[in-house]
Scaffold this active site. Structure first.
Site, short mmCIF file in Angstrom:
data_model
loop_
_atom_site.label_atom_id
_atom_site.label_comp_id
_atom_site.label_asym_id
_atom_site.label_seq_id
_atom_site.Cartn_x
_atom_site.Cartn_y
_atom_site.Cartn_z
N ARG A 12 0.74 -1.20 0.16
CA ARG A 12 0.10 -0.13 -0.12
C ARG A 12 0.94 1.08 0.02
NH1 ARG A 12 -2.24 -3.37 4.22
NH2 ARG A 12 -4.06 -4.33 3.71
N LYS A 14 -2.14 -2.12 7.97
CA LYS A 14 -3.28 -1.45 8.61
C LYS A 14 -3.45 -2.00 10.01
CE LYS A 14 -6.38 -0.23 4.52
NZ LYS A 14 -7.52 -0.46 3.86
N HIS A 63 -2.58 2.57 -6.05
CA HIS A 63 -3.72 1.39 -5.95
C HIS A 63 -3.82 0.33 -7.17
CE1 HIS A 63 -5.88 2.11 -2.10
NE2 HIS A 63 -5.94 3.30 -2.35
N ARG A 105 -0.84 -2.04 -6.77
CA ARG A 105 -1.15 -3.32 -5.85
C ARG A 105 -2.15 -4.04 -6.54
NH1 ARG A 105 -1.24 -4.60 -0.36
NH2 ARG A 105 -3.33 -4.89 0.45
N HIS A 142 -4.41 -8.93 4.14
CA HIS A 142 -5.83 -8.56 4.24
C HIS A 142 -6.14 -9.55 5.52
CE1 HIS A 142 -6.62 -7.88 -0.30
NE2 HIS A 142 -6.31 -6.82 0.10
N TYR A 153 -10.03 -10.54 -6.38
CA TYR A 153 -8.95 -10.68 -7.36
C TYR A 153 -9.29 -11.78 -8.33
CZ TYR A 153 -6.86 -6.73 -5.05
OH TYR A 153 -6.73 -5.76 -4.45
#
Length: 301
Positions: free
Chosen positions: A151, A175, A242, A245, A268, A277
């Site tokens: 990211r 995150k 983005h 990625r 994730h 995806y």
């Protein structure tokens, strides 16, 4: 609980999610969503001002919908409200969550945009002016974006000692302050080895990617450098971190067919986030990779 109670505990809630490791951007978004909720509730007539009900929250959501907000935005705002109410209930400050059975607006499934493999390889293989430290830096930055799928916030936060070139991996804080190790493909290692001797010493002594004055590159600067690079050397298409990625994720998943591994590499927390995806369909991919990532191949192969 009424409006006064919701307002009284807001700062305590926000302080709590800061301690949990939420980013500044996330905390700011929660603050905006909840302050907006308080303003909406204050505007609306209520049968019982001392007790905000499910109907009050539904009406607040309808008012936002009437302002033309999209389904994704409405769903995010409802999620912010719900997490606050759940926090209040867990601490015995609210009897029950009034948002518990409110259904968020149905969201259309949106497949992330990705770039063709051949286009990315051609762009990343363009000659780099070794006498221009910024060009060398940018090349390393872009190789890392596609080669490891980080990211933009993660690239921004990288320190020089997070990179282990001999072992070919990078330590990433994602995150929620979650940490993971991500492999470096051969092209990324090569580009970083070229960049590090030219790197402007960081003013904080740590930052991996720095500007001329040694300050850490901001997320906005990274986005701007990528867009400029694509505009100057490409075919006019818009390119964002983005998209880099998403390209990494989609290409790697098509090559490896291992969704769990891709989930770990992307950081994730939920497999459902990665599953989108599986719907990517790249017209420009003529064959699967010989390896899990095309940039892993050395130039002499």
């Amino acid at each position: 609980m009424g409006l006064d109670g919701l307002a009284a505990y807001l700062d305590a809630y926000l302080e709590n999610i800061v301690r949990e490791g939420k980013s500044e951007h996330t905390v700011a978004a929660y603050r905006r969503d909840l302050q907006e909720l308080l303003a909406l509730l204050e505007e609306m007539p209520s049968a019982n001002p001392s007790n905000c009900t499910r109907g009050d929250f539904v009406q607040a959501l309808r008012r936002l919908s009437g302002r033309g907000l999209g389904e994704r935005t409405l769903a995010r705002k409802l999620s912010s409200w719900r997490q606050y109410c759940v926090w209040l209930v867990k601490r015995g400050l609210m009897h029950a969550d009034p948002t518990a059975d409110i259904k968020p607006p149905k969201q259309p499934e949106r497949v992330p945009k990705a770039l063709p493999q051949e286009w990315l390889n051609r762009m990343l293989d363009l000659p780099v002016d070794g006498g221009d430290p910024l060009a060398v830096r940018d090349h390393a930055l872009f190789e890392l974006m596609y080669g490891s799928g980080l990211r933009v916030s993660e690239i921004h936060g990288l320190n020089a000692d997070d990179v282990y070139l001999d072992e070919a991996w990078v330590h990433v804080i994602g995150k929620g302050r979650k940490q993971r190790q991500v492999p470096l493909v051969g092209k990324s290692v090569e580009a970083l080895k070229n960049y590090l001797p030219l790197r402007q010493t960081a003013s904080d002594g740590k930052a991996l990617f720095t500007g001329r004055n040694g300050t850490r590159l901001s997320q906005r600067q990274i986005q701007k450098r990528l867009a400029q690079w694509a505009a100057q050397n490409g075919d006019g298409r818009h390119v964002s971190p983005h998209m880099m990625r998403h390209s990494y994720a989609g290409h790697l998943l098509q090559a490896s067919r291992d969704i769990r591994a891709v989930q770990e590499l992307l950081g994730h927390s939920s497999l459902s986030t990665t599953q989108i995806y599986t719907k990517l369909d790249f017209d420009h991919i003529a064959r699967l990779y010989d390896e899990a990532h095309p940039r892993a191949k050395r130039q002499d192969e």
